[in-house]
Design a protein around this motif. Sequence first.
Motif, short mmCIF file in Angstrom:
data_model
loop_
_atom_site.label_atom_id
_atom_site.label_comp_id
_atom_site.label_asym_id
_atom_site.label_seq_id
_atom_site.Cartn_x
_atom_site.Cartn_y
_atom_site.Cartn_z
N GLY A 193 14.39 8.01 -9.70
CA GLY A 193 15.34 7.72 -8.62
C GLY A 193 14.63 7.58 -7.28
N TYR A 194 13.71 8.48 -6.99
CA TYR A 194 12.93 8.42 -5.75
C TYR A 194 12.17 7.10 -5.65
N ALA A 195 11.63 6.65 -6.80
CA ALA A 195 10.85 5.40 -6.79
C ALA A 195 11.74 4.24 -6.36
N GLY A 196 12.97 4.20 -6.90
CA GLY A 196 13.92 3.16 -6.50
C GLY A 196 14.26 3.26 -5.02
N TRP A 197 14.46 4.49 -4.57
CA TRP A 197 14.79 4.76 -3.17
C TRP A 197 13.66 4.29 -2.26
N ALA A 198 12.42 4.65 -2.62
CA ALA A 198 11.26 4.28 -1.81
C ALA A 198 11.13 2.76 -1.71
N ALA A 243 0.84 -1.21 0.00
CA ALA A 243 0.00 0.00 0.00
C ALA A 243 0.87 1.26 0.00
N THR A 244 1.95 1.23 0.81
CA THR A 244 2.83 2.40 0.88
C THR A 244 3.57 2.60 -0.43
N LEU A 245 3.97 1.49 -1.06
CA LEU A 245 4.63 1.61 -2.37
C LEU A 245 3.67 2.19 -3.41
N LEU A 246 2.39 1.74 -3.36
CA LEU A 246 1.37 2.29 -4.26
C LEU A 246 1.21 3.79 -4.03
N PHE A 247 1.26 4.20 -2.74
CA PHE A 247 1.18 5.62 -2.41
C PHE A 247 2.35 6.36 -3.05
N PHE A 248 3.56 5.81 -2.89
CA PHE A 248 4.74 6.49 -3.43
C PHE A 248 4.70 6.57 -4.96
N VAL A 249 4.31 5.47 -5.60
CA VAL A 249 4.23 5.49 -7.07
C VAL A 249 3.21 6.54 -7.52
N SER A 250 2.05 6.59 -6.83
CA SER A 250 1.04 7.61 -7.14
C SER A 250 1.61 9.01 -6.94
N LEU A 251 2.35 9.17 -5.82
CA LEU A 251 2.95 10.47 -5.51
C LEU A 251 3.88 10.92 -6.63
N SER A 281 1.79 25.01 -2.89
CA SER A 281 1.99 23.93 -1.92
C SER A 281 2.49 22.67 -2.62
N GLY A 282 2.00 22.40 -3.82
CA GLY A 282 2.46 21.23 -4.56
C GLY A 282 3.92 21.34 -4.92
N ALA A 283 4.33 22.52 -5.39
CA ALA A 283 5.73 22.74 -5.75
C ALA A 283 6.63 22.60 -4.53
N ALA A 284 6.17 23.16 -3.39
CA ALA A 284 6.97 23.09 -2.16
C ALA A 284 7.15 21.64 -1.73
N LEU A 285 6.07 20.86 -1.81
CA LEU A 285 6.15 19.45 -1.42
C LEU A 285 7.13 18.70 -2.33
N PHE A 286 7.08 19.00 -3.62
CA PHE A 286 8.01 18.34 -4.55
C PHE A 286 9.45 18.72 -4.22
N LEU A 287 9.69 20.03 -3.99
CA LEU A 287 11.07 20.48 -3.78
C LEU A 287 11.67 19.93 -2.50
N LEU A 288 10.83 19.68 -1.48
CA LEU A 288 11.37 19.19 -0.21
C LEU A 288 11.19 17.68 -0.02
N LEU A 289 10.74 17.02 -1.11
CA LEU A 289 10.53 15.58 -1.06
C LEU A 289 11.82 14.83 -0.71
N PHE A 290 12.95 15.37 -1.19
CA PHE A 290 14.24 14.76 -0.93
C PHE A 290 14.48 14.64 0.57
N TRP A 291 14.22 15.73 1.26
CA TRP A 291 14.43 15.76 2.70
C TRP A 291 13.46 14.83 3.42
N LEU A 292 12.19 14.85 3.00
CA LEU A 292 11.18 13.99 3.64
C LEU A 292 11.49 12.51 3.44
N LEU A 293 11.92 12.16 2.22
CA LEU A 293 12.28 10.76 1.96
C LEU A 293 13.50 10.37 2.79
#
Lengths: 115, 130
Positions: free
Chosen positions: A103-108, A60-68, B34-46
């Motif tokens: 890259g984020y998808a691989g990381w997630a 479910a979390t992976l689906l969330f990330f892919v959607s994101l 807000s969408g752009a901000a979330l994208f730009l800081l996604l690196f930090w959140l991940l």
Amino acid sequence: MVSRVVVGAHYGLGGWLVQRISAVVMAVYTIAFAVAFVAAKPLDHAGWKALFSPGWMRVATLLFFVSLFLHAWVGMRDILMDYIKPTGLRLALEVAVILTLVGYAGWAFQILWRI
Amino acid sequence: MPDASLKKKRPLWYNLSPVNLPLPGLISILHRISGAALFLLLFWLLGLFDASLASPDRFAAAKATAAHPFAKLVLLGLLWAFLHHLFAGIRFLFLDVHQGVDLPAARATSVGVLATSLVLTAVLGWALLW
């Protein structure tokens, strides 16, 4: 009689639909996650890890990330199309966004399946 | 004969600053920001998410990072960005199916989105960050 094949009217529909579907997936996950979080009340690393250890939760979390990441792509593409007029620069930024998100998808995936 | 008075009024200068936007327009531009901000800081959140699940040590380190006053402020901003993006997005989905498109409804739901996301940011920010 002129018979024409009309094409092109649906340009952009794919992105529009992906944006909506991914949004709904994320909204549903957000509610499910909030319920799971409140039910488990994880306070430490062990509890937090336990929240993500069931297989369905990882999927479910992976689906969330892919959607994101799909959602972020459509949104960022829209923003770049609106504000970045030079074609070369826009293309470069679009490629950068795509590579970043892949890259984020691989990381997630790594984060979730290393648990 | 063309009306000369019409020509005199050009060019027209519209004030497009967000402060003067109608409420639904404000919701819309904040949705984009807000969408752009979330994208730009996604690196930090991940990165925080990664650390929180990696090991007890890195969990503690991520927790310490998030406890810094400046980090708390950024996280509070991101919490608002997420909530505003979520509620404005739900509003847009209803607009997609032609619900709430008349002016009174559009204004009322705009106030609803703005207020709900701000109040929930305060409540969840207090519960999770402080």
